[in-house]
Scaffold this active site. Sequence first.
Site, mmCIF file in Angstrom:
data_model
loop_
_atom_site.group_PDB
_atom_site.id
_atom_site.type_symbol
_atom_site.label_atom_id
_atom_site.label_comp_id
_atom_site.label_asym_id
_atom_site.label_seq_id
_atom_site.Cartn_x
_atom_site.Cartn_y
_atom_site.Cartn_z
ATOM 1 N N CYS A 173 0.802 -1.219 0.000
ATOM 2 C CA CYS A 173 0.000 0.000 0.000
ATOM 3 C C CYS A 173 0.838 1.274 0.000
ATOM 4 O O CYS A 173 0.314 2.354 -0.291
ATOM 5 C CB CYS A 173 -0.935 0.016 1.208
ATOM 6 S SG CYS A 173 -1.818 -1.538 1.451
ATOM 7 N N HIS A 309 -2.415 7.989 5.945
ATOM 8 C CA HIS A 309 -2.756 6.756 5.232
ATOM 9 C C HIS A 309 -4.244 6.480 5.440
ATOM 10 O O HIS A 309 -4.954 6.123 4.499
ATOM 11 C CB HIS A 309 -1.888 5.610 5.740
ATOM 12 C CG HIS A 309 -1.935 4.392 4.894
ATOM 13 N ND1 HIS A 309 -1.529 4.379 3.580
ATOM 14 C CD2 HIS A 309 -2.365 3.126 5.161
ATOM 15 C CE1 HIS A 309 -1.684 3.168 3.068
ATOM 16 N NE2 HIS A 309 -2.199 2.382 4.008
ATOM 17 N N HIS A 349 -9.486 2.703 -0.891
ATOM 18 C CA HIS A 349 -8.058 2.372 -0.843
ATOM 19 C C HIS A 349 -7.620 1.913 -2.236
ATOM 20 O O HIS A 349 -8.083 0.890 -2.738
ATOM 21 C CB HIS A 349 -7.834 1.262 0.187
ATOM 22 C CG HIS A 349 -6.410 1.047 0.559
ATOM 23 N ND1 HIS A 349 -5.378 1.073 -0.340
ATOM 24 C CD2 HIS A 349 -5.844 0.785 1.773
ATOM 25 C CE1 HIS A 349 -4.239 0.843 0.271
ATOM 26 N NE2 HIS A 349 -4.489 0.671 1.571
ATOM 27 N N SER A 611 18.156 37.847 -59.882
ATOM 28 C CA SER A 611 18.821 39.087 -60.251
ATOM 29 C C SER A 611 19.706 39.580 -59.109
ATOM 30 O O SER A 611 20.623 38.892 -58.698
ATOM 31 C CB SER A 611 17.787 40.125 -60.674
ATOM 32 O OG SER A 611 18.414 41.238 -61.283
#
Length: 969
Positions: A173, A309, A349, A611
């Site tokens: 995780c 978390h 999650h 020219s």
Amino acid sequence: MTGADLAVVGMACRFPGARDLGEYWRNLRSGVESISFFEEEDLRRNGVEQALLDRPDYVRAAPVLDDPSLFDAEFFGYSPNEAAMIDPQQRIFLECAWSALEHAGQDPGTQPGPVGVYGGAAINTYLLFSGLLSRFTGEYVRTLTASDKDFLSTRVSYKLDLTGPSLTVQTACSTSLVAVHLAAQSLHHGECDLALAGGVSVRIPHRAGYRHERGGILSGDGHCRPFDADADGTIFGSGAGVVVLKRLAEAVADGDTVHAVLKGSAVNNDGAEKVSYAAPSVHRQAAAVVEALADADVDPSTIGYVEAHGTGTRVGDPIEVEALTRAYREWTGDREYCLLGSVKGNLGHLDAAAGVAGLIKTVLALREAEIPASLHYTRANPDIDFADTPFSVCHALTPWRGSGPRRAAVNALGVGGTNAHLVLEQAPEPQPSGPSRPWQLLVLSAKTPSALNAATAALAADLADRPDAGLADAAHTLRIGRRPFRHRRVVVCTGSADAVSGLRTPDAGRAWTGDCPDGTANPVFLIPGQGAQRLRMGAVLSASEPVFRAAFDRCAGLFAAELGADLREIIGDERLASTGYIQPALFSVSYALAELWRSWGVRPAALLGHSIGELTAACLAGVFTLADAVAVVATRGRLTQGLPEGAMIEVGLTEADCQSYVDDDISVAGITGPTRCVLAGPPAAIRELGARLKVPVHPLGVSRAFHSAMVEPAVAPLLEKLSTCTLRPPEIPLVSGVSGTWITTGEATSPEYWAAQLRRPVRLRDGFRTLGVLNRPVLLEVGPGRTLCGLAHRQATTFTAVPSLAGEPEQAGMLAALGRLWLSGVPVDWRALAGDEQRRRVPLPGYPFERRRHWYEPDGSTAPAPVPPPPEETREEKACTEQARTPTEAAVIGVWQAVLGVRDIGVRDNFYDLGGHSVLIPDVVARLGATFQLDLPVLSLVEAPTVAELAERIEDVFRIRSELARSWR
């Protein structure tokens, strides 16, 4: 800002309910929960068995993405069959990596240093769901490279041509946050100068629920409630995110948009000091936080938000808060000053992508100075005493509090004990963009016409939504921060409203669209002659373009001694009507334009002058020094100004037809096309001839009969001047106006040649024919007007001809010409175009992927694409769709179709352009060997990559066999 600080300069994501960063932030601000709850029929349709649906513990919810079976295989060069085999996690991660670099305004193809890739993925459930392991049992290598996590990052490096470290990271995780930490270390150690980091998780079956176990980690009702008293678990889902990191000092110096600063990070592992492998450790989690704070050299009392978390489990959340508190207590005893949250309340999650989902949320919060609510929080988990911690849960959208720089942290914990912690700070105030040209050049490109149109519409919408956004910065980002593709569009505009109008009506006169074939085009400078002049020519460029001004001033300074006058004044008044001033002025303007073009990276492969323009071309080619060229041009102008008045007409006759009108007065002065010539002589004689001709006649705006018998008195004195010059062989191929072919060294270094050039007819028709032998010539008229472009378009050979200054505002005309050159494949130095301007890279809409369904079902079928193909050609110009001409070619096409999954294959198509690669070669060779009963070498497909070439190789083998058989009879 310290030397160790890193910048987040780009981001991309695909999260539940959010296809991009904009949708993600809007959802977070609005408190949207992006969990999908399914009807029973939907679940059955996605393969969920009725027995599972009937269970009371089956939760009919999941965080899902828009259809993960869709992928733009053609954009990345994959065949349909190969794309269907690749783990959808790797496909989505690849698209996110591309989008993140575009968001950063970084084209890896022009990066001066290596670019690293650090990423991780969840378990490949697609491999298990689809039965690929059993279906491709005999193709181990092919299945492995398409499916295994090992190839996640290196696939990105290969497809995007990135040469820095490329590592797949796996720590459960905490994977994606660990990937960011490793990318940061790589930048600190100088292993790369830019790094992509992130993670991805795609769960298959996608739209399916899960079984809830009482006391387990999974939520009982499909909601995740971080830190809340009613939290009973998390819910796993799908998503992907990638960030782009760069050393902060370099990002600021390069004008990158910095979204946030990464101050420091740390990673550690719990080791064995916990009750089980999957259990967390307060001590080691706290140690990781302390190490990150020390690495960042940041006092946690200055941190206003922590993205935790926060899995929403009864045990995990209290342990995480306890670990954070222990770490902060080493610095501060303050209470409840720092807000805490977890994006898992919004998304669930996301496994290997969980950390980067929290990181991107936090970067956006720092940038916008707002902290989104942590959803589903009403009262604290009874095992968390927030009043005794530095934290309180952010339960509503909250403006950032406190003074000083905004700071935040992100925490990630992996099953198995790998902890990661990052400390972030708001971005420094960007340096303001400096002044810019009033006109801007927008460039867009795509691999298909439909994608180009979509990109154009997206940019128009973005500029319309942000009218105050810096148009010059947007134009700069498009030019240096996007990889160019075949189908291209350019828009010249002034101001955002004009840009939007040009993008939405691309045929309105300031936009051009074209296809750029593979390979580099060869620019050819066409230098016009007398008659192209106009008042104030080059004046705007002198005021706005330093390179042009410096070159024109050099010429003007040299001519001042020859003319006794200043060309910078002459070009704006009536004196420009005099041949004695016209020729020096034309020379100076064309010379300065050529210098400006060369400074922008447009370097001529050849030159052709008309020219007096041939003398300018010779100077640019190195035949004359600038001082000698100025002396010769001034002399030529004075001499021709002193001649009697003459006249010139262009007539619709061939050179042979014109000879019948040549006499002592009338001369053929030029051959401009297959049926176009110029006749010159005394005004009365020319008027009389024009009146009696029964073909189109066009008088030229000149006062002398150049390249006719009337200029012969000037040849000898001009030769005298030329004899004082040092002439050198041309350093750039130069077309002779006298012969119409490449000038020889003997001609270029001969004063007699340049004297006679005044008298001899100008053979432009033959000159254009000579240029036609070049590979993809693109003609650029380097001077005022579009006379030579018009003549080029009359030739039998089809030319792309572009004027530099064709009546538009000069700067707009130059930018339009530059854009049209780029459309044709002429290399351009976009950084040189910016010059000393203080420009910034800014986020703009990214590539509009044209995704198709590439998917193996469990029953072995590959589901048809539900998305219809766009009306335009979907494969780049489909190299060739010629049908098979022989049975051998038909057989080769059949084998390629079976292996690649491509239906429309022509005999000139290239195996590798269709998505083929080395892993597939043995399969192709084996199938062809079985078809033709021959032992075909593996290298055959390397040496003969098209259908026609491979078929010819096979037929050669049969031919040799037949000849050998006859010889043995």
